[in-house]
Design a protein around this motif. Structure first.
Motif, PDB file in Angstrom:
ATOM      1  N   PHE A   1       0.824  -1.203   0.000  1.00 55.35           N
ATOM      2  CA  PHE A   1       0.000   0.000   0.000  1.00 55.35           C
ATOM      3  C   PHE A   1       0.859   1.254   0.000  1.00 55.35           C
ATOM      4  O   PHE A   1       1.940   1.269   0.599  1.00 55.35           O
ATOM      5  CB  PHE A   1      -0.887   0.026   1.247  1.00 55.35           C
TER       6      PHE A   1
ATOM      7  N   THR B   1       2.395  -4.060   4.336  1.00 55.25           N
ATOM      8  CA  THR B   1       1.157  -3.408   4.763  1.00 55.25           C
ATOM      9  C   THR B   1       1.308  -2.812   6.165  1.00 55.25           C
ATOM     10  O   THR B   1       2.070  -3.340   6.967  1.00 55.25           O
ATOM     11  CB  THR B   1      -0.022  -4.424   4.739  1.00 55.25           C
ATOM     12  N   PRO B   2       0.604  -1.720   6.437  1.00 55.38           N
ATOM     13  CA  PRO B   2       0.553  -1.254   7.819  1.00 55.38           C
ATOM     14  C   PRO B   2      -0.166  -2.302   8.669  1.00 55.38           C
ATOM     15  O   PRO B   2      -0.867  -3.156   8.125  1.00 55.38           O
ATOM     16  CB  PRO B   2      -0.276   0.029   7.740  1.00 55.38           C
TER      17      PRO B   2
ATOM     18  N   ILE C   1       4.161  -6.983   7.862  1.00 59.54           N
ATOM     19  CA  ILE C   1       3.529  -5.914   8.621  1.00 59.54           C
ATOM     20  C   ILE C   1       4.588  -4.881   8.986  1.00 59.54           C
ATOM     21  O   ILE C   1       5.511  -5.188   9.734  1.00 59.54           O
ATOM     22  CB  ILE C   1       2.941  -6.464   9.931  1.00 59.54           C
TER      23      ILE C   1
END
Lengths: 206, 206
Positions: free
Chosen positions: B13, B123-124, B167
Motif C-alpha cells: 500500500f 502493509t501497515p 507488517i
C-alpha cells in the motif's frame, strides 16, 4: 495476524540430529508443543508414559483408528505407531506451533489431510558427512549400517516433497534457523486470510 | 546449498513504507541488489540517471520491448515503466537477491515468467492505520487522497496472490523480518534441487 498455530512435521536422515534440534527448540522458545505418538510396542527402560509415547494395547490402538482419533498411523514390523489427534488440535487452537517428528510416509499423510502443514527435512550438510554419521557410530553391526543406508536412500527420494531443507551443521545455528523459518511461515498470505479479508472489507466501506 | 540469488518483488500500500524498508535492507546487508526501472517520463529535479531510473525516449523504450529486454513493463498515463532484464539476470547469477519494487500487475507478470519469484506485500498493521496514513499526510488534496484509497482497494484485492504479508509496524523489526524471510526462502526444497539430486545420486552409489 495469524493467531493459530502451525502444524509442523519434522523428518530427516538417521543421525541428522532431529531429536536434539527439537529438544533445544522447545527449551528455548515457548510457542512450540511436541506431539507425543501412540504405540503398541512395549516401553523400553526409562521410557515414560505420555513423554516417550502413549503406550497402548493393540486393541486400544485399533479402537483409536476406528474412531478416527489418529491423524496418521502406520505399522512397522508388528507394532502400530500413530499421532493422536486431540492433543494436536487443542495445541493448535491455543496458538502453539505443534511439531510432529515422523517419517516420510506419515508426513505425506498428514500433509494430505491438513494441506497447511509445514514439512521440514533435516539433513547433514554433505553426503560424505551423512555417510560418516550413518557408518561411523562405531558399535553397530554391518546389518544395522546397511539398514540405515537403505532407509537413507528411501528418505532421500522424498526430500523434495518437503517445504524446507534444514542443514544441521552447527546445532545452535540450526535451531535458530528452524525457529526463523517457522516465524516466517506465520507471515504467509495463505495463513492470514482473515487479515486480508478484513482489510478488503474495511477498504470497500470507504 | 542454494547459491543463486532469489528474484524478489516487493509491493504494498501507498504509505506502507516499502521504500524505506528496502533502503535499510540494502544498507544493512550486502546480499541484495535493487533493480532500477526504465521509464520514458522526464526526470524530476534531483533524480539521477541509473539511480532513480534509466531515462529513455519512447523510441528507445519501444526498441527494448521489441528486443525482449524488459522482464515486465506497463504504461501509466502517457509514460512507459519497465524492468530491464540484463541487470536482474547478472545479479542473480552473481548470487545476489534482486529486489524489484513494482505494483501488482507487474508483480504477477514477473511471477508468470519466473515462477520462483518471491512476492512480498508490505502493509501497515491495521486498516485504521492504513487509513490514517492514506488520509492524514496533511498537504494533499481530496483528489489525491481519493486516488490513494481507490488504489489501496485495488491493491488489497491482490494481496493473497503474494507469498508473504509483511507488517510494517516498527521499521527495524520489519527490516529484520524481511531479511529472515528471504534467508528462510533460500532453504526451500524447490530452490535446492541440485543439493537433493546430488544426495540421491551419491546415496544410490552406496
Amino acid at each position: 495476524m495469524d493467531k493459530k498455530g502451525i502444524l509442523i512435521v519434522v523428518s530427516g536422515f538417521s543421525g541428522a540430529g532431529k531429536g536434539t534440534i527439537m529438544k533445544e527448540l522447545l527449551k528455548k522458545y515457548d510457542n512450540y508443543a511436541l506431539s507425543v505418538s501412540a504405540t503398541t510396542r512395549k516401553p523400553r527402560p526409562g521410557e515414560e508414559e505420555g513423554i516417550a509415547y502413549f503406550f497402548k494395547t493393540t486393541d486400544e490402538f485399533e479402537k483409536m483408528i476406528a474412531k478416527d482419533e489418529l491423524i496418521e498411523y502406520a505399522k512397522y514390523v508388528d507394532n502400530y505407531y500413530g499421532t493422536p489427534r486431540m492433543y494436536v488440535t487443542e495445541q493448535l487452537e491455543a496458538g502453539k506451533d505443534v511439531i510432529l517428528e515422523i517419517e516420510i510416509q506419515g508426513a505425506l499423510k498428514v500433509k494430505e489431510k491438513f494441506p497447511d502443514t509445514l514439512l521440514l527435512f533435516i539433513t547433514p550438510p554433505t553426503v560424505s558427512e551423512l555417510r560418516r554419521r550413518l557408518v561411523n557410530r562405531g558399535t553397530e553391526t554391518m546389518e544395522v549400517i546397511e539398514g540405515r543406508l537403505g532407509r537413507a536412500k528411501e528418505e532421500a527420494e522424498g526430500m523434495d516433497r518437503y517445504d524446507y531443507l534444514i542443514i544441521n551443521d552447527k546445532l545452535d545455528e540450526c535451531v535458530e534457523e528452524v525457529h526463523r523459518i517457522i516465524e516466517g511461515e506465520h507471515r504467509r498470505s495463505f495463513r492470514n486470510q482473515e487479515f486480508i479479508e478484513n482489510m478488503k472489507r474495511e477498504l470497500k466501506g470507504e
